[in-house]
Design an enzyme around this catalytic site. Sequence first.
Site, mmCIF file in Angstrom:
data_model
loop_
_atom_site.group_PDB
_atom_site.id
_atom_site.type_symbol
_atom_site.label_atom_id
_atom_site.label_comp_id
_atom_site.label_asym_id
_atom_site.label_seq_id
_atom_site.Cartn_x
_atom_site.Cartn_y
_atom_site.Cartn_z
ATOM 1 N N ASN A 59 -13.681 -80.080 2.929
ATOM 2 C CA ASN A 59 -13.933 -78.681 2.512
ATOM 3 C C ASN A 59 -14.674 -78.582 1.176
ATOM 4 O O ASN A 59 -15.564 -77.752 1.019
ATOM 5 C CB ASN A 59 -12.632 -77.866 2.500
ATOM 6 C CG ASN A 59 -11.579 -78.406 1.580
ATOM 7 O OD1 ASN A 59 -11.533 -79.609 1.316
ATOM 8 N ND2 ASN A 59 -10.743 -77.541 1.060
ATOM 9 N N GLU A 71 -2.557 -84.284 -2.972
ATOM 10 C CA GLU A 71 -2.960 -82.870 -3.075
ATOM 11 C C GLU A 71 -3.074 -82.373 -1.646
ATOM 12 O O GLU A 71 -4.041 -82.683 -0.950
ATOM 13 C CB GLU A 71 -4.328 -82.760 -3.766
ATOM 14 C CG GLU A 71 -4.352 -83.233 -5.208
ATOM 15 C CD GLU A 71 -3.713 -82.244 -6.155
ATOM 16 O OE1 GLU A 71 -3.335 -81.133 -5.723
ATOM 17 O OE2 GLU A 71 -3.567 -82.583 -7.335
ATOM 18 N N CYS A 94 -8.123 -75.014 -0.379
ATOM 19 C CA CYS A 94 -6.690 -75.280 -0.512
ATOM 20 C C CYS A 94 -6.069 -74.212 -1.386
ATOM 21 O O CYS A 94 -5.124 -73.536 -0.996
ATOM 22 C CB CYS A 94 -6.482 -76.668 -1.094
ATOM 23 S SG CYS A 94 -7.379 -76.918 -2.614
ATOM 24 N N GLU A 102 -4.333 -83.356 -10.638
ATOM 25 C CA GLU A 102 -5.761 -83.570 -10.876
ATOM 26 C C GLU A 102 -6.142 -82.561 -11.956
ATOM 27 O O GLU A 102 -5.418 -81.594 -12.176
ATOM 28 C CB GLU A 102 -6.556 -83.349 -9.585
ATOM 29 C CG GLU A 102 -6.125 -84.366 -8.531
ATOM 30 C CD GLU A 102 -7.108 -84.627 -7.419
ATOM 31 O OE1 GLU A 102 -7.776 -83.683 -6.993
ATOM 32 O OE2 GLU A 102 -7.192 -85.793 -6.977
HETATM 33 P P1 NAD Z 1 -7.097 -84.459 6.622
HETATM 34 O O1 NAD Z 1 -5.712 -84.678 6.128
HETATM 35 O O2 NAD Z 1 -7.322 -84.476 8.076
HETATM 36 O O3 NAD Z 1 -8.093 -85.565 6.022
HETATM 37 C C1 NAD Z 1 -8.253 -85.778 4.636
HETATM 38 C C2 NAD Z 1 -8.803 -87.180 4.409
HETATM 39 O O4 NAD Z 1 -7.791 -88.129 4.764
HETATM 40 C C3 NAD Z 1 -10.005 -87.525 5.285
HETATM 41 O O5 NAD Z 1 -10.899 -88.322 4.540
HETATM 42 C C4 NAD Z 1 -9.389 -88.321 6.418
HETATM 43 O O6 NAD Z 1 -10.276 -89.195 7.070
HETATM 44 C C5 NAD Z 1 -8.296 -89.082 5.687
HETATM 45 N N1 NAD Z 1 -7.176 -89.516 6.529
HETATM 46 C C6 NAD Z 1 -6.688 -88.925 7.641
HETATM 47 N N2 NAD Z 1 -5.631 -89.609 8.106
HETATM 48 C C7 NAD Z 1 -5.432 -90.656 7.263
HETATM 49 C C8 NAD Z 1 -4.478 -91.724 7.198
HETATM 50 N N3 NAD Z 1 -3.508 -91.846 8.112
HETATM 51 N N4 NAD Z 1 -4.576 -92.605 6.180
HETATM 52 C C9 NAD Z 1 -5.539 -92.484 5.246
HETATM 53 N N5 NAD Z 1 -6.470 -91.508 5.262
HETATM 54 C C10 NAD Z 1 -6.418 -90.599 6.251
HETATM 55 O O7 NAD Z 1 -7.558 -83.098 5.951
HETATM 56 P P2 NAD Z 1 -8.887 -82.263 6.207
HETATM 57 O O8 NAD Z 1 -8.734 -81.564 7.513
HETATM 58 O O9 NAD Z 1 -10.071 -83.134 5.984
HETATM 59 O O10 NAD Z 1 -8.808 -81.213 4.994
HETATM 60 C C11 NAD Z 1 -8.107 -80.034 5.065
HETATM 61 C C12 NAD Z 1 -6.733 -80.143 4.431
HETATM 62 O O11 NAD Z 1 -6.858 -80.575 3.082
HETATM 63 C C13 NAD Z 1 -6.019 -78.812 4.363
HETATM 64 O O12 NAD Z 1 -4.658 -78.958 4.694
HETATM 65 C C14 NAD Z 1 -6.168 -78.411 2.905
HETATM 66 O O13 NAD Z 1 -5.222 -77.506 2.409
HETATM 67 C C15 NAD Z 1 -6.077 -79.716 2.238
HETATM 68 N N6 NAD Z 1 -6.670 -79.620 0.908
HETATM 69 C C16 NAD Z 1 -5.836 -79.700 -0.173
HETATM 70 C C17 NAD Z 1 -6.356 -79.585 -1.456
HETATM 71 C C18 NAD Z 1 -5.476 -79.688 -2.660
HETATM 72 O O14 NAD Z 1 -6.015 -79.934 -3.727
HETATM 73 N N7 NAD Z 1 -4.186 -79.562 -2.565
HETATM 74 C C19 NAD Z 1 -7.728 -79.379 -1.625
HETATM 75 C C20 NAD Z 1 -8.544 -79.284 -0.491
HETATM 76 C C21 NAD Z 1 -7.992 -79.431 0.772
#
Ligand code: NAD
Length: 476
Positions: free
Chosen positions: A148, A244, A278, A456
Amino acid sequence: MATMIIEGDRTKAASGKTYEVHNPATGDVVDEVPAGGPADVDKAAQAAAKAFATWSKLPSNQRREILHKAAQHMLSKVEEIAVLLTREQGKTLLESRLEARRFGENIGWFADLADKIHGQYVRLPDLTTYGLVVRRPIGVCGAIVPWNFPLTLAANKVAPAIAAGNTVVLKPASTTPLATLACIEALIEGGLPEGVVNVVLGQATGEAIVAHPLIRKIALTGSTPTGKKVMAKASETLKKVTLELGGSDPCIVLDDADLEGAARAISVGRFFNCGQQCLSTKRLFVQEGAYDGLMEKLVARASKLKPGNGLDKDSRMGPMHTETQRAEVEAQVKDAIDRGAKVVYGGERPTGSDYDRGWFIQPTILENVPDGARMWTEEVFGPALPVRKIKDLDEGLRLANDTQFGLGSSIWTANMAAAHRAVQELEAGYTWVNSIVIAHDELPFGGTKQSGFGKEHGVEAFLQYTEEKSVVYGGI
Ligand code: NAD
């Protein structure tokens, strides 16, 4: 074809496999990239460990200067990086420019801390000895980033890590690797030594980073289920973790609020980046006396957000990033409507030939969303906002805290006592009072409850990329 960056080399995947990155607005192929795996992560971790030996020992003022120079070089390429980001992610060019600029600024912000690592002198009972608490970099850090905000969230990890003397293996989301590669490439061109930041690509590299024995800390931004998996896996090698994760930020608006300011903040908070944020206003609770006035202003703002290809000048909201992501938000909206919610604005896809090939959606506002609807209980990661009328602050706080998440929160009121109470009682890592939902470099940012832990931004994030060591000096 794009490549990974390992020890400064532009490399293909060891397996030779590749995959395509698509433009969410048109479906066109933007580029083909390597589908890396554990062998590539191993190579990157070895390269980072090798670079750590010299990078961590560099005089800290030199590290500061190198990072500033590299960041300046990257900032000279904002325009081309922003176009790439829009093409792979979908967001508007304005949003991409802001994000690309943030990447370079963030490197600069933490560069200024590189030579400000302080310790402590401690008097000990035996006066022929004394104690010190020193801070040292941790080693190789893994940075795992979602799609995102690919650049902002990469910089949030890479910048404090390398400023503190660590080296990094960075994994962008598989659908958004290109602008990230361009940023790291620019840092290296600008003087960042090879191996300090290595970029691996492909879905399988995330798990391999978490499992790799040379990697000492993992910083993940992602969904809550991914956070749980990463934490479990990281426990096998006892890595430090910063998580996060997802959020469902509440916003409370009381009768005495500045409704114009609130409407602006809520609109940006919910619809910026096509709602894929997020920190975002995901549940809105409005006191009865402010309700009609605020809804009118919110609808007026939503109606100005013309969806369109992010590269078109008149687009105000890009498409959603993937078909699955749009389907998820549409299902959450449908669930609310099926349970009796009323659509106040949007609720459908925009129509017309401009929208046929991309994952477009309208900004959507719903009221009378019943308890138990998915929009209240789950994270809504798209531009759809459920609104609920509340009698008073008590009800607002109760509803606001009725969630597994605890990322951000906000309140709009002219009453200082009400604001103070909200600050004390909202269960979240951030509370904005009469202010737009923007995370500041200066303030530590991170969640509570199932939104994760660790910080962060801020000095706090920087210190989390160091380890404390106690030292006793004797024989004096
Ligand atoms: P996601 O959890 O599917 O993926 C995030 C990253 O993790 C990707 O690079 C993915 O390839 C990797 N990943 C997935 N499974 C993994 C595993 N088992 N081991 C290691 N790496 C793995 O999330 P998304 O769909 O890409 O992003 C959206 C989510 O991120 C939403 O829930 C959003 O709220 C959250 N988000 C949180 C913040 C914050 O700062 N708290 C900021 C932005 C997005």
